[in-house]
Design a protein around this motif. Structure first.
Motif, PDB file in Angstrom:
ATOM      1  N   GLY A  53       0.812  -1.205   0.000  1.00 38.60           N
ATOM      2  CA  GLY A  53       0.000   0.000   0.000  1.00 38.60           C
ATOM      3  C   GLY A  53       0.849   1.260   0.000  1.00 38.60           C
TER       4      GLY A  53
ATOM      5  N   THR B 128      -1.057  10.985   0.345  1.00 36.42           N
ATOM      6  CA  THR B 128      -2.052   9.949   0.033  1.00 36.42           C
ATOM      7  C   THR B 128      -3.398  10.268   0.692  1.00 36.42           C
ATOM      8  OG1 THR B 128      -1.544   8.567   1.960  1.00 36.42           O
ATOM      9  CG2 THR B 128      -0.164   8.279   0.002  1.00 36.42           C
TER      10      THR B 128
ATOM     11  N   THR C 238      -3.361   3.113   1.771  1.00 37.00           N
ATOM     12  CA  THR C 238      -4.162   3.069   0.539  1.00 37.00           C
ATOM     13  C   THR C 238      -3.673   1.871  -0.262  1.00 37.00           C
ATOM     14  OG1 THR C 238      -4.455   5.466   0.512  1.00 37.00           O
ATOM     15  CG2 THR C 238      -4.804   4.295  -1.565  1.00 37.00           C
TER      16      THR C 238
ATOM     17  N   LEU D 293      -2.702  -0.993  -2.891  1.00 33.02           N
ATOM     18  CA  LEU D 293      -2.361  -1.057  -4.308  1.00 33.02           C
ATOM     19  C   LEU D 293      -3.079  -2.238  -4.946  1.00 33.02           C
ATOM     20  CD1 LEU D 293       1.507  -0.439  -4.180  1.00 33.02           C
ATOM     21  CD2 LEU D 293      -0.291   1.231  -4.598  1.00 33.02           C
TER      22      LEU D 293
ATOM     23  N   TYR E 108      -1.572   2.030  -8.467  1.00 33.47           N
ATOM     24  CA  TYR E 108      -2.520   2.932  -7.825  1.00 33.47           C
ATOM     25  C   TYR E 108      -2.930   3.965  -8.854  1.00 33.47           C
ATOM     26  CZ  TYR E 108      -4.300   6.927  -5.215  1.00 33.47           C
ATOM     27  OH  TYR E 108      -5.071   7.981  -4.778  1.00 33.47           O
TER      28      TYR E 108
END
Length: 247
Positions: free
Chosen positions: A158, A164, A173, A175, A186
């Motif tokens: 992530g 972000t 977040t 991937l 992303y």
């Protein structure tokens, strides 16, 4: 005449056998569906791929009933994404008993097979399907809803950082993973700030870019974003390289 007599006798014998067999036919009818009693509705499962062989839970149910001669009943534990009305169910396990222990790996595989998104808490419906013989009359139990956070067959990488969507806060977040290219990506908004890549929402394994030259170093420097906008990032964690493009 002898041949005619023999044929007539044979026909009578066949009719006699068919008549006897028809008297012996037993009709089996569905009477009562199984009742799923465990686990409780609302149970929360968060699966850990390092514990795939451990028992996650034991499903238990009251027996289904069928009218007719005593028969062996087969039970299938089914899972489906909540709200789909079991249009794409996954079979967790099959047994002739009234309970079965299932592992983390078995439940996780079912979650993936019925369409649950990895690394996100989602509701799943579970029921018991019973039947006799091959393709016999099926009965379906009550449905219980549980929450499942599954893992994928690939690593959970992530983005994290002030650039972000979640900032430096958990969770990362996530991937997306492309099975064909074996690369992560992303696509979305980034603001002015910095970011890094890390594994499993932990700092144990993380990558930055010491020279800001599109190569990754373990524990490397934060990667800067100087202009806010929508970006596409593609990462190859095997080659330790990445690309970033402003859309």
């Amino acid at each position: 005449m002898k041949n005619i007599f023999k044929l007539s006798t044979l026909a009578m014998l066949i009719m006699s056998v068919v008549s006897c067999n028809s008297d012996d036919i037993t009709v089996i009818e569905a009477s009562k569906a199984a009742v799923l009693t465990s686990p409780e509705a609302g149970t929360v499962f968060v699966f850990d791929k390092t514990k795939a062989t451990e028992v996650a839970t034991t499903f238990k149910w009251d027996a289904a009933q069928y009218v007719g001669a005593p028969v062996a009943i087969t039970y299938e534990v089914e899972m489906a994404k909540s709200g789909t009305d079991f249009k794409n169910p996954a079979t967790i396990s099959i047994t002739s008993n009234k309970s079965i222990a299932v592992t983390v790996g078995e439940l996780n595989a079912a979650a993936q097979n019925c369409g649950l998104t990895p690394f996100a808490a989602q509701d799943a419906d579970i029921r018991i399907k019973s039947y006799v013989g091959e393709g016999g009359i099926a009965q379906y139990s009550n449905v219980i809803k549980v929450s499942i956070t599954s893992y994928s067959a690939w690593d959970n990488w992530g983005l994290i950082g002030s650039a972000t969507p979640n900032g430096w806060n958990d969770p990362d977040t996530n991937l997306d993973y492309d099975i064909a290219t074996k690369k992560y990506s992303y696509k979305g908004p980034l603001v002015v700030g910095e970011y890094k890549f890390r594994l499993d929402d932990k700092w144990d394994t993380n990558y930055g870019d010491d020279g800001n030259n599109l190569t990754l170093e373990a524990g490397g420097a934060n990667i800067p974003i100087t202009v806010a906008g929508n970006y596409t990032i593609i990462v190859d964690f095997t080659a330790k390289t990445y690309t970033i493009t402003k859309d």
